[in-house]
Design a protein around this motif. Structure first.
Motif, mmCIF file in Angstrom:
data_model
loop_
_atom_site.group_PDB
_atom_site.id
_atom_site.type_symbol
_atom_site.label_atom_id
_atom_site.label_comp_id
_atom_site.label_asym_id
_atom_site.label_seq_id
_atom_site.Cartn_x
_atom_site.Cartn_y
_atom_site.Cartn_z
ATOM 1 N N TRP A 17 0.830 -1.199 0.000
ATOM 2 C CA TRP A 17 0.000 0.000 0.000
ATOM 3 C C TRP A 17 0.870 1.257 0.000
ATOM 4 O O TRP A 17 1.944 1.299 0.619
ATOM 5 N N ASP A 22 -5.355 3.869 1.898
ATOM 6 C CA ASP A 22 -5.573 2.673 1.089
ATOM 7 C C ASP A 22 -5.677 1.425 1.960
ATOM 8 O O ASP A 22 -6.470 0.513 1.676
ATOM 9 N N VAL A 23 -4.878 1.379 3.023
ATOM 10 C CA VAL A 23 -4.946 0.231 3.946
ATOM 11 C C VAL A 23 -6.316 0.155 4.596
ATOM 12 O O VAL A 23 -6.930 -0.924 4.695
ATOM 13 N N ASP A 26 -9.051 -0.840 1.849
ATOM 14 C CA ASP A 26 -8.975 -2.263 1.479
ATOM 15 C C ASP A 26 -9.332 -3.162 2.648
ATOM 16 O O ASP A 26 -9.939 -4.233 2.469
ATOM 17 N N GLY A 27 -8.937 -2.740 3.852
ATOM 18 C CA GLY A 27 -9.313 -3.530 5.028
ATOM 19 C C GLY A 27 -10.826 -3.584 5.214
ATOM 20 O O GLY A 27 -11.401 -4.646 5.504
ATOM 21 N N GLY A 30 -12.299 -5.728 2.432
ATOM 22 C CA GLY A 30 -12.015 -7.132 2.692
ATOM 23 C C GLY A 30 -12.897 -7.705 3.787
ATOM 24 O O GLY A 30 -13.374 -8.857 3.692
ATOM 25 N N ALA A 64 -11.689 -12.610 1.911
ATOM 26 C CA ALA A 64 -10.484 -11.900 2.347
ATOM 27 C C ALA A 64 -9.485 -11.700 1.215
ATOM 28 O O ALA A 64 -8.567 -10.877 1.329
ATOM 29 N N LEU A 67 -8.303 -8.248 -0.129
ATOM 30 C CA LEU A 67 -7.177 -7.451 0.387
ATOM 31 C C LEU A 67 -6.008 -7.381 -0.602
ATOM 32 O O LEU A 67 -5.180 -6.480 -0.532
ATOM 33 N N ARG A 69 -6.188 -6.945 -3.847
ATOM 34 C CA ARG A 69 -6.619 -6.405 -5.138
ATOM 35 C C ARG A 69 -5.610 -5.430 -5.747
ATOM 36 O O ARG A 69 -5.473 -5.373 -6.970
#
Length: 430
Positions: A17, A22-23, A26-27, A30, A64, A67, A69
């Motif tokens: 990331w 972004d973390v 995406d978290g 996910g 999951a 995550l 992607r």
């Protein structure tokens, strides 16, 4: 070295990331995908006669995968296609296709995977709808096609748009950075040119000051020495020498005042309007420009080849034996060429007074087609009882060479076989 988006004193985002945001995004995706796939996995396990816990765990693992992607978008899309028969991974498939389309993956691969996803969704919807709805088969095909297109085409198109926009912004940013670097380079070059122009003007002024002062002061020193030698023996000659010294001193002061007046006037350029932007190096250029114009005026009003006889007459009056040889007919020359030719002869005669007192001097001037040539040659120094040592700064020959080369001419100087010295210059007529 920290990643982009780091905060001072804190670690940057982990793994692949780029930003902390972004973390988080995406978290969250996910987690939602894992919950959705876990729920759908439980339904799939009941239909397949498997333990519900197995279906839930399998669904959570599949969800999951979202995550990954940004790191492996192709793998995410393939997983979404693979679990499509189990009727799970709705969010996984949509977000995976969007990420794939917006990434730098070649468009050929993106189109292939999007087609596979479209086909898989259509088949799954067709099979499920055919068994659950008692309707016309054509209606089932249309409904299945509509759902497949709705779940595949919008995320792909939106991803393509976002990717193209991002690449456009990056291109514009790169171009802006490139333009900024070019502007900085142009500013540096403008400053270098301004500094070069200032140096050239200083050198030019130094040459003018040297030529104005050195020749006349040298003659004044020679006449003063002669005056000292004959003051008691020949009062009439002493009076004549004193008058010559006075005339030369006044001429030197007049020329010096004119030069200093030009410089003082050039030091006060008109200020630029307040609203006008000043380019890089513009301050230096604003000072150099009026100075150059002032020096052009000095050239226009300065000495010319017409004053050559008077110049030679001053050296003769100081006791030097000077012969003048002129070849060809003079044409209308530019003021700068006339002054340069005059200054070369003047400085050469000054050097004869300094370094070869009593020597015979020959001044040659040739008017040719397309050029003007001049040569000042002195014989070996014979010495004189009334001679006086004149200081030399070693700038005379350098100044003559600079003047001649500045006009595209040729300058040669050096000792002769007879023990004298020769100065030659050729100036092109433009």
């Amino acid at each position: 070295m920290t990643s982009t988006g780091d905060v001072e004193g804190r670690a940057g985002p982990p793994l692949w990331w780029v930003r902390r945001r972004d973390v988080v995004v995406d978290g969250a995706l996910g987690a939602v995908s894992a919950v959705e796939c876990g729920w759908e996995g439980a339904s799939f396990a009941r239909e397949a006669g498997l333990p519900v816990a197995v279906g839930v765990l399998f669904g959570i693992a599949v969800g999951a995968v979202l995550l990954l992607r940004r790191r492996w978008p192709i793998a995410v899309v393939l997983v979404g296609i693979a679990v499509a028969p189990a009727a799970m991974g709705f969010l996984l498939g949509v977000v995976g296709l969007y990420t794939l389309a917006s990434s730098e993956v070649p468009r050929r691969i993106t189109g292939t995977l999007a087609s596979m996803s479209l086909a898989a969704t259509f088949v799954v919807m067709y099979l499920r709808t055919r068994g659950d709805v008692e309707a016309d088969p054509m209606l089932v095909v249309v409904l299945s096609g509509f759902v497949a297109v709705a779940l595949t085409v919008p995320p792909v198109l939106f991803g393509l748009y976002v990717g193209a926009r991002r690449r456009l912004m990056e291109s514009l940013q790169e171009r802006a950075d490139s333009l900024e670097r070019e502007l900085s380079l142009l500013a540096d070059r403008a400053e270098e040119r301004a500094e070069w122009a200032r140096t050239e003007e200083r050198t030019r002024i130094a040459r003018e000051m040297h030529d104005v002062v050195a020749h006349r002061v040298s003659l004044m020193v020679v006449h003063a020495a002669a005056l000292e030698a004959v003051a008691l023996k020949d009062p009439a000659r002493a009076v004549k020498n004193a008058a010559l010294v006075g005339d030369m001193g006044r001429q030197a002061l007049t020329e010096l005042r004119e030069m200093l007046g030009v410089l003082r006037a050039a030091e006060k350029p008109k200020p630029a309007p307040a609203a006008a932007p000043v380019p890089a190096g513009g301050g230096a250029t604003a000072v150099v420009a009026p100075l150059s114009a002032a020096l052009v005026a000095v050239f226009d009003d300065g000495p010319s080849l017409g004053g050559l006889e008077e110049l030679v007459g001053q050296s003769r009056a100081a006791g030097m034996a000077v012969e003048v040889v002129v070849q060809g007919e003079a044409a209308g020359y530019a003021a700068e060429l006339e002054q340069t030719a005059y200054r070369v002869v003047q400085e050469a005669l000054t050097n004869c007074h300094k370094h070869a007192p009593g020597a015979r001097v020959v001044v040659r001037l040739a008017h040719r087609e397309g050029e003007v040539a001049m040569q000042v040659e002195n014989g070996p120094c014979e010495g004189r009882s009334d001679g006086v040592g004149l200081p030399s700064g070693g700038n005379g020959l350098v100044g003559m060479r600079e003047r001649v080369l500045a006009l595209g001419g040729v300058f040669v100087s050096g000792p002769t076989d007879a023990g004298g010295f020769r100065v030659s210059a050729v100036l092109p007529v433009r």
